[in-house]
Scaffold this motif. Structure first.
Motif, PDB file in Angstrom:
ATOM      1  N   CYS A 204     -10.478  -5.731   3.640  1.00 38.73           N
ATOM      2  CA  CYS A 204     -11.157  -6.015   2.300  1.00 38.73           C
ATOM      3  C   CYS A 204     -11.078  -7.834   2.701  1.00 38.73           C
ATOM      4  N   GLU A 205     -12.366  -8.542   2.011  1.00 39.30           N
ATOM      5  CA  GLU A 205     -12.966  -9.354   2.371  1.00 39.30           C
ATOM      6  C   GLU A 205     -12.163 -10.602   1.025  1.00 39.30           C
ATOM      7  N   ARG A 206     -11.051  -9.520  -0.058  1.00 43.08           N
ATOM      8  CA  ARG A 206     -10.696 -10.823  -0.541  1.00 43.08           C
ATOM      9  C   ARG A 206      -9.924  -9.557  -0.719  1.00 43.08           C
ATOM     10  N   LEU A 207      -8.627 -10.872  -1.867  1.00 44.39           N
ATOM     11  CA  LEU A 207      -7.773  -9.675  -2.594  1.00 44.39           C
ATOM     12  C   LEU A 207      -7.395 -10.683  -3.841  1.00 44.39           C
ATOM     13  N   THR A 208      -7.054  -9.516  -4.442  1.00 47.44           N
ATOM     14  CA  THR A 208      -6.449 -10.315  -6.109  1.00 47.44           C
ATOM     15  C   THR A 208      -5.162  -9.629  -6.448  1.00 47.44           C
ATOM     16  N   VAL A 209      -4.430 -10.893  -6.740  1.00 47.42           N
ATOM     17  CA  VAL A 209      -2.536 -10.524  -6.700  1.00 47.42           C
ATOM     18  C   VAL A 209      -2.498 -10.436  -8.359  1.00 47.42           C
ATOM     19  N   LEU A 210      -1.786  -8.942  -8.384  1.00 45.16           N
ATOM     20  CA  LEU A 210      -1.029  -9.146  -9.980  1.00 45.16           C
ATOM     21  C   LEU A 210       0.286  -9.132  -9.586  1.00 45.16           C
ATOM     22  N   ASN A 211       0.723  -9.451 -11.098  1.00 45.55           N
ATOM     23  CA  ASN A 211       2.180  -9.785 -10.794  1.00 45.55           C
ATOM     24  C   ASN A 211       2.764 -10.381 -12.433  1.00 45.55           C
ATOM     25  N   TYR A 212       3.751  -8.893 -12.858  1.00 48.19           N
ATOM     26  CA  TYR A 212       4.662  -8.562 -14.006  1.00 48.19           C
ATOM     27  C   TYR A 212       2.546  -8.983 -14.949  1.00 48.19           C
ATOM     28  N   GLY A 213       1.594  -8.756 -14.328  1.00 47.97           N
ATOM     29  CA  GLY A 213       0.239  -8.047 -15.327  1.00 47.97           C
ATOM     30  C   GLY A 213      -0.088  -9.432 -15.716  1.00 47.97           C
ATOM     31  N   GLU A 214      -0.118 -10.388 -14.468  1.00 51.39           N
ATOM     32  CA  GLU A 214      -1.074 -11.693 -13.949  1.00 51.39           C
ATOM     33  C   GLU A 214      -1.454 -12.395 -12.907  1.00 51.39           C
ATOM     34  N   VAL A 215      -2.495 -12.379 -12.345  1.00 47.18           N
ATOM     35  CA  VAL A 215      -3.898 -12.701 -11.223  1.00 47.18           C
ATOM     36  C   VAL A 215      -2.463 -14.007 -10.922  1.00 47.18           C
ATOM     37  N   ILE A 216      -1.648 -13.407 -10.350  1.00 49.67           N
ATOM     38  CA  ILE A 216      -1.333 -15.097  -9.750  1.00 49.67           C
ATOM     39  C   ILE A 216      -1.811 -15.414  -8.143  1.00 49.67           C
ATOM     40  N   ALA A 217      -2.869 -15.130  -8.111  1.00 50.78           N
ATOM     41  CA  ALA A 217      -3.668 -15.582  -6.283  1.00 50.78           C
ATOM     42  C   ALA A 217      -4.940 -14.379  -6.246  1.00 50.78           C
ATOM     43  N   GLU A 218      -5.289 -15.364  -5.603  1.00 49.15           N
ATOM     44  CA  GLU A 218      -7.196 -14.543  -5.612  1.00 49.15           C
ATOM     45  C   GLU A 218      -7.383 -15.235  -4.413  1.00 49.15           C
ATOM     46  N   GLY A 219      -8.398 -14.567  -3.286  1.00 51.11           N
ATOM     47  CA  GLY A 219      -8.773 -15.177  -1.846  1.00 51.11           C
ATOM     48  C   GLY A 219      -9.082 -14.374  -0.829  1.00 51.11           C
TER      49      GLY A 219
END
Ligand SMILES: Nc1ncnc2c1ncn2[C@@H]1O[C@H](COP(=O)(O)OP(=O)(O)O)[C@@H](O)[C@H]1O
Ligand SMILES: [Mg+2]
Lengths: 244, 311
Positions: A204-219
């Motif tokens: 992947c070029e980018r990752l989006t991280v979900l936790n409890y239904g919220e985006v907690i990180a991206e990049g």
């Protein structure tokens, strides 16, 4: 990348009863990219796919595909606009042959061209010998591969893959990821849910991280991996312990 | 696929020849018996087109038979049309009714659709018996003799054959594949771009047309219609049983089921009219327990018949 992405998700909410499965989720997918969606079990990854692919409408928020709003549009309209997905729980048609499964998803070319395309894709995932066998007789791994081949059948512009490699043998897994890379070179965009971090880091070029239904990180993956919240949420106690 | 159309074309020609010969040679008794058989074939094949292929079980398919019978009769008696135009009218009325009913009921999920169709057919039956100025109410409509029993047999026989050909064409088509996909997993099919409601509605309209023609042919055959004999729930049950017996979602399954049940009804249990319904009940239970998928799919799974969408 100044060009707007192929998909924008803006402030999407989705609740199941009292459970807030998605909470103000925003993210965007660059054209011809491979984006990873990660997060612990139950963090809302599949729910996000479901909302984006039109399985159900989000409670609130905007989803824009190729500049056109699709939130709340039925799944088949979204699919015909070029966004298709696989399911974490496989959904092939058991009472159809592998070839027929492929043809259900056909883009509406002439019959011969479609059949050739279907057979070529089945061949690519190693199922050409089983093209005329019924999917109900397939092993779990074969079904996953069939579903993967089928999702490429319509020539989509954006593909959402929900744990496509789960249950697939390691050699076929490599094939699967290399098909993803090739298809991306040919112009297809991917969003992938996958737990194997080694795969995600390289794919992947980018990752989006979900936790409890919220985006907690991206990049970019390297950055995300170093993010403290992510380490805590996703890699959990073992990662903390390892760092100590 | 082109080269393999030949066997099908030959089969259709043979069927046509058999119908013509039967119509020309059979005794009046055998014509009446044959009429029942082609009626059953038409109705079960028409039910199969929507319910067999999509899995949406219609408990009210008789409504198309009934609307066909009434439309044909009224067009003939009040409109003064001949049987060909009145029959066409019946087919169109059935198609329009299917379009209207389908666009409402086919949005419902399986069981609700079944019940909604049952309700719809009963509602139309009640309308037919209460709208006396138009339909003559419970006393029905007596028709002039427009078509001989042989003519009615031939009309319906050709309709039966046409319905089988239609099913064959649907089964080979992308549309047919979409219907089968809906039967297996509607959500999955939609995620692959299948416009499920549209496809179901199209199948519904296609399936209503032969049923409407059958209603007309039946009116020509007995020269009399009334609400009770035109909208019998038993007829829907028979369509379901015949298709289940032979195998839904196949071209010939409903034909096999109709032949078996039609012949059994004609020559065995017509003598016991009172246990008729009970026998159907037992038959349903038997099918569900012993051959839930139907005879043809069972023979295909066993390798006795080739597993193909052509049969
Ligand atoms: N259809 C549904 N009905 C009720 N709850 C659901 C439904 N789908 C998902 N959930 C809940 O929403 C949360 C997120 O689930 P999901 O999106 O499947 O997580 P993930 O794919 O990240 O493992 C979980 O708590 C799950 O139980
Ligand atoms: Mg999931």
């Amino acid at each position: 990348m100044t060009e707007p992405g192929i998909l924008q998700v803006r402030h999407v909410f989705k609740a199941f009863g009292g459970l807030q499965a998605l909470s103000d989720v925003s993210f965007s997918v660059p054209r011809r990219g491979i984006v990873g969606l990660i997060g612990p079990n139950g963090s809302g990854k599949t729910t996000l796919f479901n909302a984006v692919s039109g399985l159900f409408p989000p409670d609130r928020g905007e989803i824009v595909l190729d500049g056109r709003p699709i939130a709340g549009r039925p799944a088949w309209t979204v699919a015909r606009r070029g966004l298709v997905r696989t399911f974490q729980v496989i959904r092939v048609f058991g009472q159809m042959t592998a070839l027929e499964n492929m043809l259900v998803a056909a883009p509406g070319l002439d019959a011969r061209a479609e059949k050739e395309r279907a057979l070529a894709l089945l061949d690519r995932v190693g199922l050409s010998r089983h093209a005329r066998e019924y999917a109900a007789d397939f092993s779990y791994g074969m079904t996953k591969l069939l579903e993967f081949a089928r999702v490429l059948m319509p020539g989509p512009s954006l593909v959402l893959l929900d744990e496509p490699a789960a249950g697939v043998n390691p050699r076929m897994r490599e094939t699967l990821w290399s098909i993803v890379r090739e298809s991306r070179e040919a112009g297809t965009t991917f969003v992938i849910i996958e737990h194997d971090m080694n795969v995600m880091m390289t794919l992947c070029e980018r990752l989006t991280v979900l936790n409890y239904g919220e985006v907690i990180a991206e990049g970019p993956p390297e950055e995300v991996r170093r993010n403290k919240d992510v380490v805590e949420a996703y890699f959990g106690k073992t990662a903390e312990r390892a760092e100590r | 696929m082109k080269e393999s159309l030949l066997p099908a074309a030959l089969a259709v020609l043979a069927g046509l020849a058999a119908l013509l010969a039967y119509a020309a040679l059979a005794s009046p008794y055998l014509i009446a018996a044959g009429f029942t058989i082609v009626l059953f074939v038409t109705l079960s094949a028409s039910w199969n087109l929507v319910s067999g292929y999509t899995g949406y079980v219609s408990f009210g398919h008789v409504v198309f038979f009934g609307i066909g019978a009434y439309t044909a009769s009224l067009l003939a008696v009040k409109g003064g049309l001949g049987w060909p135009a009145a029959t066409l009218g019946a087919a169109s009325a059935a198609a329009v009714l299917a379009l209207v009913l389908g666009s409402i009921t086919l949005r419902l999920k399986g069981a609700y659709f079944a019940i909604a169709m049952l309700g719809a057919s009963e509602a139309v039956r009640v309308a037919a018996s209460t709208w006396e100025s138009l339909t003559g109410g419970g006393s029905g409509i007596t028709l002039p003799n427009l078509l001989s029993p042989r003519g009615a047999f031939l009309l319906l026989g050709i309709t039966a054959l046409g319905t089988i050909v239609l099913t064959y064409a649907v089964a080979q088509s992308r549309f047919g594949l979409h219907l089968l996909a809906i039967r297996e997993d509607e959500t999955g099919a939609e995620a692959m771009g299948v416009a499920a409601t549209r496809a179901k509605t199209a199948a519904f309209v296609l399936s209503a047309v032969p049923a409407g023609i059958a209603g007309a042919a039946n009116a020509w055959h007995i020269n009399y219609i009334d609400p009770e004999s035109t909208f019998p729930i038993l007829l829907t049950i028979q369509m379901i049983v015949m298709t289940m017996l032979g195998g839904g979602g196949t071209v010939l399954g409903p034909v096999v089921g109709a032949l078996l049940l039609g012949l059994a009804g004609e020559f065995l249990w017509a003598r016991f009219p009172f246990i008729h319904l009970g026998l159907y009940g037992l038959l349903i239970v038997g099918i569900v327990i012993f051959i839930p998928e139907g005879l043809l799919p069972r023979l295909m799974a066993r390798g006795i018949l080739p597993r193909t969408r052509r049969l």
